[in-house]
Write a protein that holds these residues in place. Structure first.
Motif, PDB file in Angstrom:
ATOM      1  N   ASP A  14      52.391  50.879  44.958  1.00 45.75           N
ATOM      2  CA  ASP A  14      52.914  52.233  45.056  1.00 45.75           C
ATOM      3  C   ASP A  14      51.804  53.209  45.410  1.00 45.75           C
ATOM      4  O   ASP A  14      50.638  52.971  45.128  1.00 45.75           O
ATOM      5  CB  ASP A  14      53.491  52.657  43.693  1.00 45.75           C
ATOM      6  N   ARG A  15      52.245  54.321  45.975  1.00 49.57           N
ATOM      7  CA  ARG A  15      51.314  55.447  46.133  1.00 49.57           C
ATOM      8  C   ARG A  15      51.247  56.191  44.810  1.00 49.57           C
ATOM      9  O   ARG A  15      52.305  56.538  44.257  1.00 49.57           O
ATOM     10  CB  ARG A  15      51.871  56.460  47.130  1.00 49.57           C
ATOM     11  N   PRO A  16      50.068  56.480  44.331  1.00 53.67           N
ATOM     12  CA  PRO A  16      49.997  57.280  43.098  1.00 53.67           C
ATOM     13  C   PRO A  16      50.199  58.764  43.409  1.00 53.67           C
ATOM     14  O   PRO A  16      49.246  59.511  43.625  1.00 53.67           O
ATOM     15  CB  PRO A  16      48.587  56.997  42.578  1.00 53.67           C
ATOM     16  N   VAL A  48      44.338  55.431  48.654  1.00 53.23           N
ATOM     17  CA  VAL A  48      43.931  55.874  50.003  1.00 53.23           C
ATOM     18  C   VAL A  48      45.170  56.306  50.793  1.00 53.23           C
ATOM     19  O   VAL A  48      45.160  57.322  51.485  1.00 53.23           O
ATOM     20  CB  VAL A  48      43.171  54.754  50.754  1.00 53.23           C
ATOM     21  N   GLN A  49      46.238  55.529  50.635  1.00 56.70           N
ATOM     22  CA  GLN A  49      47.476  55.888  51.348  1.00 56.70           C
ATOM     23  C   GLN A  49      48.024  57.253  50.887  1.00 56.70           C
ATOM     24  O   GLN A  49      48.588  57.997  51.675  1.00 56.70           O
ATOM     25  CB  GLN A  49      48.532  54.800  51.167  1.00 56.70           C
ATOM     26  N   THR A  50      47.833  57.573  49.627  1.00 52.56           N
ATOM     27  CA  THR A  50      48.267  58.886  49.137  1.00 52.56           C
ATOM     28  C   THR A  50      47.553  60.000  49.911  1.00 52.56           C
ATOM     29  O   THR A  50      48.139  61.038  50.218  1.00 52.56           O
ATOM     30  CB  THR A  50      47.966  59.020  47.630  1.00 52.56           C
ATOM     31  N   SER A 138      46.968  50.321  57.779  1.00 58.26           N
ATOM     32  CA  SER A 138      46.247  50.205  56.520  1.00 58.26           C
ATOM     33  C   SER A 138      47.098  49.426  55.507  1.00 58.26           C
ATOM     34  O   SER A 138      46.582  48.615  54.718  1.00 58.26           O
ATOM     35  CB  SER A 138      45.881  51.619  56.072  1.00 58.26           C
ATOM     36  N   GLN A 139      48.419  49.615  55.566  1.00 55.24           N
ATOM     37  CA  GLN A 139      49.290  48.859  54.663  1.00 55.24           C
ATOM     38  C   GLN A 139      49.315  47.369  55.036  1.00 55.24           C
ATOM     39  O   GLN A 139      49.434  46.508  54.160  1.00 55.24           O
ATOM     40  CB  GLN A 139      50.709  49.456  54.651  1.00 55.24           C
ATOM     41  N   ALA A 140      49.188  47.067  56.326  1.00 54.46           N
ATOM     42  CA  ALA A 140      49.076  45.659  56.741  1.00 54.46           C
ATOM     43  C   ALA A 140      47.823  45.060  56.110  1.00 54.46           C
ATOM     44  O   ALA A 140      47.831  43.920  55.629  1.00 54.46           O
ATOM     45  CB  ALA A 140      49.031  45.545  58.261  1.00 54.46           C
ATOM     46  N   ALA A 141      46.753  45.842  56.078  1.00 54.99           N
ATOM     47  CA  ALA A 141      45.513  45.361  55.446  1.00 54.99           C
ATOM     48  C   ALA A 141      45.703  45.193  53.937  1.00 54.99           C
ATOM     49  O   ALA A 141      45.204  44.233  53.344  1.00 54.99           O
ATOM     50  CB  ALA A 141      44.367  46.317  55.751  1.00 54.99           C
ATOM     51  N   ASP A 142      46.469  46.110  53.299  1.00 54.63           N
ATOM     52  CA  ASP A 142      46.771  45.979  51.861  1.00 54.63           C
ATOM     53  C   ASP A 142      47.438  44.625  51.596  1.00 54.63           C
ATOM     54  O   ASP A 142      47.167  43.967  50.585  1.00 54.63           O
ATOM     55  CB  ASP A 142      47.789  47.033  51.386  1.00 54.63           C
ATOM     56  N   ILE A 143      48.347  44.271  52.480  1.00 52.57           N
ATOM     57  CA  ILE A 143      49.154  43.064  52.269  1.00 52.57           C
ATOM     58  C   ILE A 143      48.367  41.810  52.645  1.00 52.57           C
ATOM     59  O   ILE A 143      48.399  40.803  51.949  1.00 52.57           O
ATOM     60  CB  ILE A 143      50.467  43.172  53.086  1.00 52.57           C
ATOM     61  N   ASP A 156      63.470  51.614  52.416  1.00 55.29           N
ATOM     62  CA  ASP A 156      62.832  52.550  53.348  1.00 55.29           C
ATOM     63  C   ASP A 156      61.492  52.030  53.872  1.00 55.29           C
ATOM     64  O   ASP A 156      60.988  52.513  54.879  1.00 55.29           O
ATOM     65  CB  ASP A 156      62.650  53.932  52.696  1.00 55.29           C
ATOM     66  N   GLN A 157      60.921  51.027  53.189  1.00 52.92           N
ATOM     67  CA  GLN A 157      59.609  50.510  53.602  1.00 52.92           C
ATOM     68  C   GLN A 157      59.706  49.307  54.545  1.00 52.92           C
ATOM     69  O   GLN A 157      58.693  48.801  55.014  1.00 52.92           O
ATOM     70  CB  GLN A 157      58.809  50.104  52.358  1.00 52.92           C
ATOM     71  N   LEU A 158      60.923  48.837  54.810  1.00 48.39           N
ATOM     72  CA  LEU A 158      61.047  47.609  55.600  1.00 48.39           C
ATOM     73  C   LEU A 158      60.367  47.714  56.973  1.00 48.39           C
ATOM     74  O   LEU A 158      59.657  46.784  57.378  1.00 48.39           O
ATOM     75  CB  LEU A 158      62.521  47.183  55.733  1.00 48.39           C
TER      76      LEU A 158
HETATM   77  N1  TRP Z   1      54.008  52.562  51.219  1.00 43.60           N
HETATM   78  C1  TRP Z   1      54.424  52.170  49.903  1.00 43.60           C
HETATM   79  C2  TRP Z   1      55.300  53.288  49.325  1.00 43.60           C
HETATM   80  O1  TRP Z   1      55.205  54.408  49.776  1.00 43.60           O
HETATM   81  C3  TRP Z   1      53.241  51.904  48.982  1.00 43.60           C
HETATM   82  C4  TRP Z   1      52.361  50.783  49.439  1.00 43.60           C
HETATM   83  C5  TRP Z   1      51.056  50.863  49.827  1.00 43.60           C
HETATM   84  C6  TRP Z   1      52.731  49.423  49.561  1.00 43.60           C
HETATM   85  N2  TRP Z   1      50.576  49.666  50.182  1.00 43.60           N
HETATM   86  C7  TRP Z   1      51.565  48.744  50.049  1.00 43.60           C
HETATM   87  C8  TRP Z   1      53.921  48.710  49.335  1.00 43.60           C
HETATM   88  C9  TRP Z   1      51.602  47.381  50.315  1.00 43.60           C
HETATM   89  C10 TRP Z   1      53.939  47.344  49.591  1.00 43.60           C
HETATM   90  C11 TRP Z   1      52.789  46.688  50.074  1.00 43.60           C
HETATM   91  O2  TRP Z   1      56.042  53.034  48.407  1.00 43.60           O
END
Ligand code: TRP
Length: 338
Positions: A14-16, A48-50, A138-143, A156-158
């Motif tokens: 999640d985004r904080p 970081v995404q926040t 950046s989220q691809a890198a998170d995963i 909504d994240q699909l």
């Molecule tokens: N984008 C997601 C959201 O807004 C949060 C998120 C960041 C995330 N990195 C991720 C979700 C990696 C799944 C996988 O809820």
């Protein structure tokens, strides 16, 4: 490469940006908790995404990082098996973001449905930062930093997870097969309607029930939620298909909902009685969550969990980067990772 793990892996998070709500619960949290022992689970606190939208309010992150971690623990995530970690403290995620950004086109990002919708919500259409446009990279890198196989997320994240799938495929094609192609997984309730009847619960609209709400909050919010406007008298026939509270009955009170539906249509249950039942149902769900939260709220507990989880994430990131550098022929001085 990429398939040497003992267990398949989950990465989500999640985004904080503030407390998590029931929409997060049905979209992703429930699946995390259900699958946490079946999969090796990593939970990212995406600070970081926040910053992709809140770059001018970094001072809130410190509290929000802890808040979102507590929310995850309170719903039953087990810190002895799931690894909860802070995105900005795993440098391999930043490194991967740079490498991936070399082959993901701007057009792919501009046309991403989630980016388009969110850009509209934030008023960014004509003037978007590089970081906001690039957050799916950046989220691809998170995963992919932990070579994850499964990504439980809200509906909504699909489209964002789709970018990760493309990134994995493209990397493997261009260089060498390092990454599994991660599958997304959404909850049974695709999207939870807001208390005001709007399409989705959203903190920015302020139409949410939070996981940390008190019994009084729950009662006040549910009792004042929007229902079917055609029902003025208790025995007016209702239209459950357009009613916010009925959609909550379906999400949280599945067994009773067919009966409630019938009685609503027949005008034999009024909105007040239906709402009172919903208050009970939500309190039954959130009561134990509140108690678990209190146990994790002791000073230092959350910090310790985050530090330990981050340590594990960095280790896994190191293994991935070794494979990535090998695949990309940029391991100039230690070819093969020796
Ligand atoms: N984008 C997601 C959201 O807004 C949060 C998120 C960041 C995330 N990195 C991720 C979700 C990696 C799944 C996988 O809820």
């Amino acid at each position: 490469m990429g398939n040497e793990k003992a267990k398949k892996r989950i990465l989500t998070g999640d985004r904080p940006t503030g407390p998590l709500h029931l929409g997060h619960y049905v979209g992703s949290l429930q699946n995390r908790v259900r699958l946490q022992h079946q999969y090796d689970t990593f939970i990212i606190v995406a600070d970081v995404q926040t910053l992709s939208t809140n770059f001018d309010h970094p001072e809130n992150l410190s509290a929000d990082v802890r808040q979102v971690t507590l929310d995850n623990l309170s719903v039953g995530l087990d810190p002895d098996s799931a690894k909860v970690f802070v995105q900005s403290m795993v440098p391999q995620i930043a490194e991967l973001t740079v490498f991936f950004s070399m082959f993901i086109t701007v057009n792919r990002l501009k046309h991403n449905p989630t980016i388009k919708t969110e850009a509209g919500q934030y008023g960014f259409e004509d003037n978007m930062t590089y970081g906001f446009l690039g957050y799916p990279v950046s989220q691809a890198a998170d995963i992919l930093f932990c070579r994850a196989d499964l990504v439980p997320v809200g509906e909504d994240q699909l489209p964002v997870v789709e970018v990760s799938r493309f990134t994995a495929r493209r990397f493997n094609e261009l260089y060498a097969p390092v990454f599994p192609e991660p599958q997304s997984l959404s909850g049974d309730t695709a999207r939870l309607v807001g208390l005001d009847g709007q399409a989705k619960m959203s903190k920015s609209i302020g139409n949410c029930i939070y996981l940390s709400d008190s019994p009084e909050d729950i009662r006040t919010k549910v009792m004042s939620a929007v229902t079917d406007p055609a029902r003025i008298h208790r025995d007016d026939p209702g239209h459950p298909e357009i009613c916010t509270i009925f959609s909550y009955q379906q999400a949280f009170n599945r067994d009773e909902s067919p009966d409630i539906e019938e009685r609503c249509r027949a005008g034999t249950i009024g909105c007040v009685a239906c709402k009172k039942r919903m208050v009970q149902v939500i309190e039954e769900l959130l009561g134990p969550i509140r108690e678990r939260r209190a146990r994790f709220e002791k000073p230092g507990v959350v910090d310790e969990i985050l530090l330990a989880g981050t340590e594990e994430a960095r280790k896994e990131g190191g293994r991935t980067m070794e494979m990535v550098r090998g695949a990309m022929h940029i391991d100039y001085f230690h070819p093969g990772g020796q």
